[in-house]
Design a protein around this motif. Structure first.
Motif, PDB file in Angstrom:
ATOM      1  N   PHE A 123      22.262  17.688   4.338  1.00 46.77           N
ATOM      2  CA  PHE A 123      22.655  16.286   4.166  1.00 46.77           C
ATOM      3  C   PHE A 123      22.040  15.416   5.264  1.00 46.77           C
ATOM      4  CE2 PHE A 123      26.908  17.653   2.078  1.00 46.77           C
ATOM      5  CZ  PHE A 123      26.262  17.781   0.853  1.00 46.77           C
ATOM      6  N   LEU A 124      22.212  15.858   6.506  1.00 47.21           N
ATOM      7  CA  LEU A 124      21.759  15.063   7.642  1.00 47.21           C
ATOM      8  C   LEU A 124      20.237  14.945   7.683  1.00 47.21           C
ATOM      9  CD1 LEU A 124      22.418  13.537  10.255  1.00 47.21           C
ATOM     10  CD2 LEU A 124      22.431  15.732  11.446  1.00 47.21           C
ATOM     11  N   ARG A 135      18.760  12.621   4.986  1.00 48.18           N
ATOM     12  CA  ARG A 135      18.911  11.213   5.351  1.00 48.18           C
ATOM     13  C   ARG A 135      17.910  10.817   6.444  1.00 48.18           C
ATOM     14  NH1 ARG A 135      21.298   8.041   1.623  1.00 48.18           N
ATOM     15  NH2 ARG A 135      23.305   8.908   0.928  1.00 48.18           N
ATOM     16  N   GLN A 147      25.008   7.588   7.837  1.00 45.95           N
ATOM     17  CA  GLN A 147      24.946   7.654   6.376  1.00 45.95           C
ATOM     18  C   GLN A 147      25.498   8.971   5.824  1.00 45.95           C
ATOM     19  OE1 GLN A 147      20.766   7.058   6.012  1.00 45.95           O
ATOM     20  NE2 GLN A 147      20.881   4.820   6.136  1.00 45.95           N
ATOM     21  N   SER A 148      25.282  10.052   6.552  1.00 49.92           N
ATOM     22  CA  SER A 148      25.677  11.372   6.034  1.00 49.92           C
ATOM     23  C   SER A 148      27.057  11.815   6.519  1.00 49.92           C
ATOM     24  CB  SER A 148      24.645  12.428   6.443  1.00 49.92           C
ATOM     25  OG  SER A 148      24.561  12.522   7.855  1.00 49.92           O
ATOM     26  N   SER A 151      29.742  12.453   3.785  1.00 51.02           N
ATOM     27  CA  SER A 151      29.414  13.625   2.959  1.00 51.02           C
ATOM     28  C   SER A 151      29.639  14.921   3.723  1.00 51.02           C
ATOM     29  CB  SER A 151      27.955  13.545   2.491  1.00 51.02           C
ATOM     30  OG  SER A 151      27.731  12.402   1.707  1.00 51.02           O
TER      31      SER A 151
END
Length: 321
Positions: A242-243, A246, A267-268, A271
């Motif tokens: 995820f990280l 992004r 942003q992540s 999530s």
């Protein structure tokens, strides 16, 4: 969140150093974590089998034989000689063989065939042995030296001694097999092979820290010891992905490295945390099991996921810049 990420990035050498030192310390501490191979210790306290074991321990004070040894193709005289050698091994409390049940100086025809065959059949001698708990490992090794590799041994004492060795070998085989597969999958799931390297380093540090901090429990089950690291690797994969996804998107949009990482964490975060907390909840449910291996694995894995989250949100950003 921006202030937090900026702090991590501006002090990245300090952060990386803290995590690597923690990993080295925990690598040492992991060797001090006890591993319990006795399933009976994890039975519910009110289970019928647990009550029966407690009654037996209260009623009978003598130790129960915990090892059996079979020696192939020996005469009665040689079997007695082997028995004498085994009895002299440090840690051996008792050795029972045919001569304890029947006067072998008398003609063998006088004995019941069933009795003879229980201890000596087709020139194979079977011994029932009791080993002390504190000298068990040394005694098993010494008895193996006496009887050689062609003869057999079994029992709880043998299992307790050999299981750690065999389990360690199995874990290494699994790791050697799994890591290349995970690495190849990550290459396809990430934007570059270097992201896969960063992921493996981050999760590797998290796994080592988790294994070392298991010392807080004193002893863990062999099931948790064998499966914990692989489970942590499997369920933690998506956090880093995820990280890093992004971060890659932000870089493609023209952001500089530091600003791209600051935004990537922001942003992540939802999530990563939602995925992590879902996994934590799932493993926490194991704590409610009556079979005590459930709580044993539950607490270890809850800690493992929390450590993985910390590594992804603190160590990975510093490592990636």
């Amino acid at each position: 969140m921006n202030k937090y990420t900026n702090f991590i990035i501006s002090h990245k050498k300090l952060v990386i150093g803290i995590f690597f030192i923690s990993a080295l310390l925990c690598a040492f501490l992991s060797t001090k974590v006890g591993v319990n191979y006795n399933f009976a210790d994890y039975l519910p306290d009110d289970a019928a089998s647990t009550k029966a074991l407690n009654v037996m321990e209260d009623e009978y004070k003598q130790n129960v034989p915990n090892m059996r040894v079979m020696i192939n193709d020996v005469s009665i005289a040689d079997a007695l000689e082997y028995k004498d050698k085994i009895e002299n091994v440090e840690g051996v409390e008792e050795v029972i063989w045919l001569d304890d049940k029947f006067n072998i100086s008398a003609p063998m025809e006088m004995a019941d065939d069933k009795l003879i065959n229980e201890w000596y059949k087709d020139k194979n001698a079977l011994y029932s042995i009791t080993l002390s708990e504190d000298k068990k490992a040394e005694a098993v090794e010494d008895i193996r030296d006496i009887i050689g590799s062609d003869n057999a041994m079994s029992g709880t004492a043998v299992t307790d001694v050999l299981s750690p060795v065999n389990t360690s070998k199995d874990i290494m085989k699994i790791i050697i097999f799994v890591i290349p597969i995970v690495f190849v999958l990550l290459i396809f799931a990430t934007n570059s092979w270097f992201e896969s390297v960063l992921f493996m380093i981050t999760i590797g540090v998290a796994i080592i820290i988790n294994r070392g901090t298991n010392l807080m429990f004193g002893t863990i089950s062999f099931v948790t010891n064998a499966a914990g690291s692989i489970l942590q690797l499997a369920v933690s994969m998506d956090y880093s992905i995820f990280l890093l996804h992004r971060f890659g998107e932000n870089r493609d949009n023209g952001m500089n490295v530091e600003y791209a990482m600051v935004n990537a964490v922001k942003q992540s975060l939802s999530s990563v945390l939602s995925s992590g907390l879902t996994t934590v909840t799932g493993f926490a449910a194991l704590i409610l099991m009556r079979f005590k291996i459930g709580p044993d694995m539950g607490w270890v894995m809850v800690k493992a996921i929390l450590i993985s989250l910390i590594c992804v949100l603190c160590f990975l950003p510093a490592l990636s810049i």
